[in-house]
Design an enzyme around this catalytic site. Structure first.
Site, PDB file in Angstrom:
ATOM      1  CB  SER A 239      -0.764  -0.066   1.216  1.00 36.96           C
ATOM      2  OG  SER A 239      -1.873   1.186   1.532  1.00 36.96           O
ATOM      3  CB  CYS A 240       1.899   3.700  -1.555  1.00 38.20           C
ATOM      4  SG  CYS A 240       1.154   3.866  -3.261  1.00 38.20           S
ATOM      5  N   GLY A 241       0.142   5.886  -0.788  1.00 38.21           N
ATOM      6  CA  GLY A 241      -0.539   6.899  -0.867  1.00 38.21           C
ATOM      7  C   GLY A 241      -1.805   6.780  -1.771  1.00 38.21           C
ATOM      8  CD1 TRP A 268      -3.296   8.323   4.055  1.00 35.22           C
ATOM      9  CD2 TRP A 268      -3.584   6.145   5.050  1.00 35.22           C
ATOM     10  NE1 TRP A 268      -3.692   8.428   5.300  1.00 35.22           N
ATOM     11  CE2 TRP A 268      -3.846   7.269   5.983  1.00 35.22           C
ATOM     12  CE3 TRP A 268      -3.710   4.758   5.419  1.00 35.22           C
ATOM     13  CZ2 TRP A 268      -4.144   6.804   7.210  1.00 35.22           C
ATOM     14  CZ3 TRP A 268      -4.020   4.597   6.726  1.00 35.22           C
ATOM     15  CH2 TRP A 268      -4.234   5.577   7.672  1.00 35.22           C
TER      16      TRP A 268
END
Length: 284
Positions: A239-241, A268
């Site tokens: 996952s990330c932004g 996110w």
């Protein structure tokens, strides 16, 4: 096929007809350059522009989310891609956006895909030439791209809620900067609080890259992922932004010989904007 290729090997391989080079550069949050202008100013010979925003769901309120299978196949065919092609992605700044292109191709069933390690800076550092201007693309209607969606490589909000509420063997790796992960620094997108999903481990995507922008050696990658709780039998979700740099971790896992794992596409941007999702902070 190894997911990475060095500049020198790509230069030696380019005369072969089955290689298509794609420039997948996207301006990340905080960057203000125009990828298309930079592409026209200088790119690898014969490279075509793979616009990640175009290869996204136009109806999604979230940034550059995965498009439908039919849209991806249509756009890939229009770009002259087909099942027999060997595809190499690069990023004008290094690796991050190329990793997203690599992951998308694998998601839609195309395994003959690699990332230029170190991106365009590595190509230029090796003294290899660039060309300027647009690259003509001639799609072959007799050889369209056939998309074969692999849903196991994609996680949605419901999947992530299941994981955080009933942890199994899944490991969530968050590629954002440490301050955003802990909640000590703000998110670049307005209206979204920082923090992280319960149980997630923080592996900033820059951690898996060396000072030259190339992916670290496999043994160093394995050490980094092991420290984050990844075991050989782990199911990993990256996952990330907004689903971009998460793909750098997915690429790193593959380069480390740890298998092909999934990406939480909404990341996110979706999690923190959805009412009721649990958010953990570690403010000092």
């Amino acid at each position: 096929m190894h997911p990475l290729i060095c500049a020198e090997e790509l230069a030696r391989s380019l005369p072969r007809d089955d290689i298509v080079v794609l420039d997948a550069t996207q301006a990340l949050p905080g960057q203000t350059f125009d990828p298309q202008t930079c592409f026209l100013s200088g790119h690898i010979s014969g490279a075509r522009r793979f616009d990640i925003d175009t290869f996204s769901d136009p109806d999604s309120p979230l940034p550059h989310t995965v498009p439908g299978q039919a849209r991806f196949a249509r756009l890939a065919s229009a770009l002259g891609l087909h099942d027999g092609a060997r595809i190499v992605f690069y990023d004008q700044k290094g690796v991050p956006c190329a990793a997203r292109g690599w992951w998308l191709m694998g998601l839609f069933g195309h395994d003959r895909t690699q990332v230029l390690d170190g991106g365009l800076p590595a190509w230029m550092g090796a003294g290899l030439p660039l060309e300027t201007g647009p690259t003509p693309v001639m799609p072959d209607a007799t050889h369209p791209f056939i998309a074969r969606l692999r849903t196991r490589r994609l996680k949605g909000l419901g999947d992530m809620l299941d994981i955080v509420h009933a942890p199994r063997s899944s490991v969530i790796l968050d590629a954002r900067a440490h301050g955003r992960f802990t909640g000590e620094q703000p998110e670049p997108r307005p209206g979204i609080s920082s923090g992280h999903m319960p149980g997630a481990a923080n592996v900033p995507y820059t951690t898996v890259l060396g000072p030259d922008g190339r992916m670290l050696p496999a043994h160093e990658l394995r050490q980094i992922f092991a420290a984050a709780g990844v075991r050989p039998d782990s199911e990993v979700v990256c996952s990330c932004g907004s689903g971009m740099t998460a793909c750098v971790l997915a690429l790193g896992l593959a380069a480390a010989g740890l298998g092909l794992h999934s990406v939480y596409d909404g990341s996110w941007a979706e999690w923190a904007s959805t009412p009721g999702t649990p958010i953990v902070t570690q403010r000092g």
